[in-house]
Scaffold this active site. Structure first.
Site, short mmCIF file in Angstrom:
data_model
loop_
_atom_site.label_atom_id
_atom_site.label_comp_id
_atom_site.label_asym_id
_atom_site.label_seq_id
_atom_site.Cartn_x
_atom_site.Cartn_y
_atom_site.Cartn_z
N ASP A 105 0.81 -1.22 0.00
CA ASP A 105 0.00 0.00 0.00
C ASP A 105 0.85 1.27 0.00
O ASP A 105 1.53 1.56 0.97
CB ASP A 105 -0.91 -0.02 1.24
CG ASP A 105 -1.92 1.11 1.23
OD1 ASP A 105 -2.06 1.78 0.19
OD2 ASP A 105 -2.57 1.31 2.26
N ASP A 284 -1.94 5.74 -6.21
CA ASP A 284 -2.23 4.87 -5.07
C ASP A 284 -2.42 3.41 -5.46
O ASP A 284 -3.30 3.09 -6.26
CB ASP A 284 -3.51 5.39 -4.40
CG ASP A 284 -3.91 4.57 -3.18
OD1 ASP A 284 -3.01 4.05 -2.50
OD2 ASP A 284 -5.11 4.45 -2.91
#
Ligand SMILES: *[C@@H]1O[C@H](CO)[C@@H](O)[C@H](O)[C@H]1NC(C)=O
Ligand SMILES: *[C@@H]1O[C@H](CO)[C@@H](O)[C@H](O)[C@H]1NC(C)=O
Ligand SMILES: *[C@@H]1O[C@H](CO)[C@@H](O)[C@H](O)[C@H]1NC(C)=O
Length: 412
Positions: A105, A284
């Protein structure tokens, strides 16, 4: 004493000086990533991604010292879907190490384990007196902070701060998160409240001299299977076998709150029509789709003729509209990246996995849920990153992209 990495660099430098024909390859360590699509639940990808954006914004606001409104705080307690599309890395923790499957992440910076496989305490495990908790929108975790040996590929970080979950939601099938966002995002995740940040694994690999550059290179590839080992995370350099041409960099935006993340300034046009003028947003790996501000989406919808599909939450087009679909162009720092028509659609072979109908054509471009001008007006998620190699350069506060053999591939 020289570290092996430093010695390698020196030896390379020497051999280059002696023989200019030798190719200098920047030294890096790499870790394979497997892409997993959870097919057991009918997912609403868009809802998942929009929830995540709300949580990221709330975390940014909290990190900046702001009070959360009732609606923002509510995001934190909301019932959430499990992650739908994930990239997973195998990381070892402890001595001897237990292997955990962690979600990669870039939108968060804490590393934690214990969601599925229980944390095994070993001789290298040291519990601190801190509690640690993070909310993701796609779930949350809370638990205890430990210092422990973290094994990444062949390298070891002897005393990495990790979270050990006593409670987590939204992470079934994985063990936790490998947080590789900017270190500032760890602000406020420890309690009792401390102003100290928690160095990320990247920061520690760099400060202990295991890597010579504080940066990460990520390679994802589009796929039409549920689970496949097709990604790579490189620390300390980039893997030139994974991209073509050069990497173009763009500085981290100065616009809040995107500046707390891997945020950049970018404009978007559909064919020759601008749909989003230069504004700030983020890159992201925890977001599946490409999200754009609501006003940009209505222009996109108007230009493509797409309708909102109730079953999947995604925009849907007809075969005739697909035949006419123009490229979507993303311009950042003077360089333009093209998402072809094929790159704008969900892999048709996987329609059933997201609650769609075989033969339908769903778009991977979705509505972020707020109008432009909020300082967080787009997210370049997986659907974008599977078409471009990405580089997250902490030392120079910039993000880079390069084309790959998959940029214009017809796979969907
Ligand atoms: C998939 O999601 C379901 C429901 O959220 C969860 O129970 C299951 O463990 C997940 N499976 C995998 C392999 O991630
Ligand atoms: C990004 O956009 C903002 C707002 O227009 C501007 O102030 C800033 O200089 C731009 N560039 C960077 C690197 O933030
Ligand atoms: C989609 O859902 C909305 C609200 O639930 C409803 O008004 C609309 O008729 C539905 N559209 C289709 C095509 O089923």
């Amino acid at each position: 004493m020289f570290s092996t990495a430093l010695l390698t660099t020196i030896l390379l430098a020497l051999s280059v000086a002696a023989n200019p024909v030798v190719q200098v390859r920047n030294s890096h360590i790499s870790l394979p990533l497997s892409r997993r699509l959870n097919t057991t639940s009918a997912h609403n990808l868009l809802r998942h991604d929009v929830q995540r954006v709300k949580a990221l914004k709330a975390r940014a606001k909290a990190a900046l010292g702001g009070e959360l409104s009732f609606e923002e705080a509510a995001v934190i307690d909301e019932q959430v879907d499990n992650q739908a599309v994930t990239y997973i890395a195998s990381i070892g923790v402890g001595t001897p190490p237990t292997t955990y499957q962690l979600l990669v992440d870039t939108g968060s910076s804490n590393t934690w384990v214990g969601a599925t496989t229980a944390y095994a305490r070993t001789s290298s495990s040291v519990q601190t007196s801190n509690r640690v908790s993070v909310t993701y929108g796609s779930g949350s975790f809370s638990g205890t902070e430990f210092l422990d040996a973290v094994h990444i590929s062949s390298l070891v970080i002897p005393q990495q701060s990790i979270g050990v979950a006593s409670r987590s939601s939204g992470f079934q099938g994985t063990d936790g998160i490998l947080g590789i966002g900017p270190v500032d995002l760890t602000q406020g995740t420890l309690s009792p409240a401390t102003s100290s940040l928690i160095p990320t694994v990247t920061d520690n690999l760099f400060s202990q001299g295991s890597i010579t550059a504080n940066e990460i290179g990520i390679s994802f590839e589009p796929t039409t299977s549920d689970e496949v080992l097709n990604g790579e995370l490189a620390w300390g350099g980039t893997d030139s076998s994974k991209f073509s041409g050069s990497i173009n960099f763009t500085p981290i935006t100065s616009t809040s709150p995107s500046n707390l993340f891997w945020g950049i300034n970018q404009s978007v046009r559909y064919g020759s029509t601008s749909i989003l003028s230069t504004t700030a947003g983020i890159v992201d790996t925890g977001t599946t789709l490409v999200l754009l501000a609501s006003d940009a989406i209505s222009r996109y919808q108007q230009l493509t003729g797409a309708v909102l599909d109730n079953n999947t939450g995604l925009l849907r087009i007809t075969s005739a509209q697909f035949a006419n679909l123009q490229s979507l162009f993303f311009t950042t720092n003077g360089v333009t990246y093209e998402l072809t028509a094929n790159a704008q659609i969900w892999p048709r072979a996987l329609n059933a996995d997201i609650g769609g109908t075989a033969g339908n054509i769903y778009l991977i471009v979705g509505d972020i849920g707020t109008p432009s001008g909020e300082g967080f007006d787009f997210v370049n998620g997986f659907a974008f990153l599977e078409r471009f190699y990405s580089v997250f350069d902490t030392a120079n506060r910039r993000v880079g992209f390069a084309t790959t053999p998959f940029t214009t591939a017809t796979t969907n």
